[in-house]
Design a protein around this motif. Structure first.
Motif, short mmCIF file in Angstrom:
data_model
loop_
_atom_site.label_atom_id
_atom_site.label_comp_id
_atom_site.label_asym_id
_atom_site.label_seq_id
_atom_site.Cartn_x
_atom_site.Cartn_y
_atom_site.Cartn_z
N TYR A 57 0.81 -1.22 0.00
CA TYR A 57 0.00 0.00 0.00
C TYR A 57 0.84 1.27 0.00
N SER A 58 1.88 1.27 -0.80
CA SER A 58 2.70 2.48 -0.89
C SER A 58 1.96 3.55 -1.69
N LEU A 59 2.29 4.80 -1.41
CA LEU A 59 1.67 5.91 -2.13
C LEU A 59 2.07 5.87 -3.60
N ASN A 60 3.31 5.49 -3.88
CA ASN A 60 3.77 5.43 -5.26
C ASN A 60 2.97 4.42 -6.08
N SER A 61 2.64 3.28 -5.45
CA SER A 61 1.84 2.26 -6.14
C SER A 61 0.45 2.79 -6.47
N TYR A 62 -0.14 3.54 -5.53
CA TYR A 62 -1.46 4.15 -5.76
C TYR A 62 -1.41 5.12 -6.94
N PHE A 63 -0.41 5.99 -6.95
CA PHE A 63 -0.30 6.98 -8.03
C PHE A 63 -0.09 6.29 -9.38
#
Length: 386
Positions: free
Chosen positions: A362-368
């Motif tokens: 659930y990293s922010l980079n994965s979301y973006f």
């Protein structure tokens, strides 16, 4: 050139404060501005709180509160939709990002007849709550018109499928957690204790009916009675924006004589610090997507007692599953809270497991990156061929 470069992005909210959906929308908007030089505008169908307006301003977005587009009167509804479509034509965005049910429905309805190059998403943030009080045909038509449907949970996609959504247009994009929330429990244990209390718990959620604080308060009565017999004191911290349901929650706290063991902190700015200083986190919502509160607790290295629903069960580490309780079961909830508070070694192990899963999944980079990918793909499909 990246397909998002310099695009005009319209984020549409129906919010008086900052909840999980609003937080994710602003995080993604900030990323689009910094990474792709997008021009971000936020429309809000409600009067936003000072905290929401401040957050939008800090991000450098334009902000405007526009009229609420719903009406139970058929003629007024048509007029409002027409006016909203005119506003949208004047605004002329390239990408429309509505969040939560009301913006999802109305923005997908009014954008259907716009330029075919406009990308309008449907962002599903829970797995089964539809508090849409208007003509249900609007909901059906909106889903039918939605070219791109994004859900942050598999349960959300299943739910939309039951409402008639085209599953081939649905994409799973879990929420991401900013780096500031990650706190390795093995390197940084509880930083400080709350005076006078042996056990400290919190629930992080705005105080509205969809989060079911009522069940937690009733269960907390059993928890306090159990520990009072051992001469141990407990405190439950409810962190979240207050609204019209707050008075009922206060009444319930008073009814159960819990004034000294339940604290309403309202909107808390430093959530990572709050999480670091509690023993466990509790979450009682009967319907969620990939809940920010769940992810924040995991990133903070905490064990959770939470509702046993598909999205939460899919999110937490498998070692945490035995501490999920059946929705609405006050007694089971209290038993699991007590057991986890009395088993600090088990809580610590689960907390470490949750932390490591949050780091990976659930990293922010994965979301973006996932949001960019699905929106870019939808954009390519709208481009003329040949």
């Amino acid at each position: 050139m990246h397909p998002f470069k310099g695009k005009r992005v319209l984020i549409v909210l129906h919010a008086d404060g900052i909840g999980g959906a609003e937080n994710q929308s602003l995080l993604y908007g900030s990323y689009l501005m910094e990474k792709h030089a997008c021009k971000i505008t936020v429309w809000n169908f409600l009067n936003g709180s000072p905290d929401l307006k401040s957050r939008v301003a800090d991000n450098g977005f334009s902000y405007k509160e526009i009229f609420y587009p719903g009406s139970k009167n058929g003629l007024k509804q048509k007029i409002k939709l027409t006016l909203l479509r005119i506003k949208l034509i004047i605004k002329n965005p390239d990408i429309i990002l509505p969040y939560t049910i009301v913006p999802n429905v109305f923005m997908n309805i009014v954008s259907a007849k716009l330029n075919d190059k406009v990308i309008t998403t449907w962002n599903q943030r829970d797995e089964g709550i539809i508090d849409f009080e208007y003509d249900k045909k609007l909901l059906e038509n909106s889903l039918a018109n939605s070219r791109l449907i994004i859900s942050n949970s598999a349960g959300g996609i299943d739910f939309l499928d039951q409402l008639g959504a085209d599953r081939s247009r649905c994409h799973l994009v879990p929420n991401g957690i900013p780096e500031k929330f990650f706190n390795d429990p093995e390197r940084s244990p509880v930083a400080s204790r709350h005076d006078r209390y042996d056990h400290v718990c919190c629930m992080i959620a705005n105080l509205h009916s969809n989060k079911d604080h009522h069940t937690l308060i009733k269960a907390w009565k059993y928890v306090t009675e159990h520990f009072s017999g051992k001469e141990e004191n407990c405190i439950l911290i409810l962190a979240g924006g207050m609204n019209k349901t707050t008075s009922k929650i206060r009444e319930l706290i008073s009814e159960h004589s819990l004034q000294d063991s339940v604290r309403l902190d309202g909107f808390v700015r430093d959530i990572p610090q709050l999480i670091r200083n509690v023993d466990i986190v509790i979450h009682c919502a009967p319907s969620e997507g990939t809940s920010n509160s769940i992810l924040e607790a995991m990133a903070g290295g905490k064990a959770l007692v939470a509702t046993n629903i598909q999205s939460i069960a899919n999110t937490v580490h498998e070692s945490n599953l035995e501490f999920l309780y059946n929705n609405g079961d006050t007694k089971e909830l209290s038993v699991k809270i007590i057991r986890l508070l009395e088993s600090p070694d088990i809580a610590a192990k689960i907390g470490a497991d949750n932390y490591h899963k949050a780091r990976i999944a659930y990293s922010l980079n994965s979301y973006f990156t996932s949001m960019d990918t699905v929106i870019s793909e939808a954009s390519r499909k709208l481009q003329p061929t040949g």
